[in-house]
Design a protein around this motif. Sequence first.
Motif, PDB file in Angstrom:
ATOM      1  N   ARG A 159       5.297 117.266  31.989  1.00  0.00           N
ATOM      2  CA  ARG A 159       5.422 118.713  32.199  1.00  0.00           C
ATOM      3  C   ARG A 159       6.049 119.032  33.546  1.00  0.00           C
ATOM      4  N   ARG A 160       6.978 119.968  33.520  1.00  0.00           N
ATOM      5  CA  ARG A 160       7.554 120.472  34.765  1.00  0.00           C
ATOM      6  C   ARG A 160       6.533 121.416  35.398  1.00  0.00           C
ATOM      7  N   ASN A 161       6.371 121.297  36.705  1.00  0.00           N
ATOM      8  CA  ASN A 161       5.385 122.116  37.414  1.00  0.00           C
ATOM      9  C   ASN A 161       6.112 123.185  38.225  1.00  0.00           C
ATOM     10  N   ASP A 163       5.165 125.503  40.128  1.00  0.00           N
ATOM     11  CA  ASP A 163       4.636 125.738  41.475  1.00  0.00           C
ATOM     12  C   ASP A 163       5.285 124.807  42.510  1.00  0.00           C
ATOM     13  N   ALA A 164       5.727 123.638  42.047  1.00  0.00           N
ATOM     14  CA  ALA A 164       6.320 122.679  42.988  1.00  0.00           C
ATOM     15  C   ALA A 164       7.662 123.175  43.520  1.00  0.00           C
ATOM     16  N   GLY A 169       4.708 125.339  47.438  1.00  0.00           N
ATOM     17  CA  GLY A 169       4.526 124.091  46.690  1.00  0.00           C
ATOM     18  C   GLY A 169       5.201 122.924  47.386  1.00  0.00           C
ATOM     19  N   LEU A 174       3.532 119.404  46.324  1.00  0.00           N
ATOM     20  CA  LEU A 174       3.248 119.343  44.883  1.00  0.00           C
ATOM     21  C   LEU A 174       4.319 118.533  44.163  1.00  0.00           C
ATOM     22  N   PRO A 176       6.918 117.676  41.261  1.00  0.00           N
ATOM     23  CA  PRO A 176       7.643 118.552  40.333  1.00  0.00           C
ATOM     24  C   PRO A 176       7.370 118.268  38.857  1.00  0.00           C
ATOM     25  N   TYR A 177       6.894 117.068  38.533  1.00  0.00           N
ATOM     26  CA  TYR A 177       6.620 116.719  37.127  1.00  0.00           C
ATOM     27  C   TYR A 177       5.288 115.981  37.062  1.00  0.00           C
ATOM     28  N   THR A 178       4.486 116.285  36.045  1.00  0.00           N
ATOM     29  CA  THR A 178       3.209 115.582  35.873  1.00  0.00           C
ATOM     30  C   THR A 178       3.221 114.824  34.551  1.00  0.00           C
ATOM     31  N   SER A 180       0.739 113.265  31.523  1.00  0.00           N
ATOM     32  CA  SER A 180      -0.629 113.248  30.970  1.00  0.00           C
ATOM     33  C   SER A 180      -1.047 111.806  30.693  1.00  0.00           C
ATOM     34  N   SER A 220      12.981 117.706  32.496  1.00  0.00           N
ATOM     35  CA  SER A 220      11.836 116.783  32.393  1.00  0.00           C
ATOM     36  C   SER A 220      12.140 115.535  31.566  1.00  0.00           C
TER      37      SER A 220
END
Length: 322
Positions: A159-161, A163-164, A169, A174, A176-178, A180, A220
């Motif tokens: 996921r693209r974040n 807030d980063a 951010g 922060l 930029p990508y998380t 799971s 992403s």
Amino acid sequence: PQKSNISDANFPVDAEGRTYHLGTKRGEVANRILSVGSEKRALMLAEYLEPVAPGRGLFMLESSRGFLTITGRYTGAPVSIIVTHMGMANADFVVRENRHAAALHAASSCADADADDYSRGAVVEGEMAIVRLGTCGALQPPAHLGSFVVADPGAILIRRNPDAFTPEGEEGGLVPYTFSRPIPSDPALSLALEQEAVRLLGPEGVCRGLNATADSFYSSQGRRTGWFEDRNETLLADLLCCYPEAVTLEMETAMLLDLARCSRGSIRAAAGVIALADRASNHFLAAERTEQLERATGQACLAALARTPLDDDWGPHNGSGP
Ligand code: URA
């Protein structure tokens, strides 16, 4: 206020019980679903279906939002092919609205079913099996251009974040990508899919591995376009560092698997994807080869669904349905 023919803002259905985006109602959708990305692919695979009852055509309905549902039988088992288009939101529509329609279909066989059944929402009545046939980018061996890759053990979500990408951010460091954690696919359905694909394509064309589902085809998935600040230069390397076993990148599987996991045991899900793009060599699959693979792997998906025992009310030979 203007009168609406939609009866329920929580789970919108019209007066006939048709769902809001897919437009289907009970009796029109089989408990075995093949989810595909394009109308062309759905129509091509519908050539392998027989009508639900002799002397009738295949059931076909395209909603105002462009979701096409085709219901028929494959080797006797009722199956619906549904055009899911692309992305996680569309996968969410297809799974949730069909869970609803299939549950209502099951209710229709009960002697006491009445109009109230339409407003029950996603009641768990009757199992579903959903297989996705998609396309993907191949990240590394054993996946290569033209491979059919079964998402086994499952998929993770990238996921693209947003807030980063703000000054705060950035200051706060922060990412930029998380990523799971892995979301499992159904082991038996995945194995059936792999076996059927090997039967039709041979063992060299088929492999299995962890899928990564991204919320964009571009940022992403580590594609660089220049017009946007994406900060994704190290994304694919970071992904492989975190998940060295990841082999494919696409846009729907993790959503399907997550919903199946959260379906209170009512949905079994698996996915297989054709590697259309090789992200290491930057090559793309030729259109003719893609169509050959779509036909073979589509039949593998249908066969895997057909051999999956389900507690459903259609019954392979009872002649019910649309
Ligand atoms: N689908 C994707 O999401 N990514 C690819 O690279 C190819 C197909």
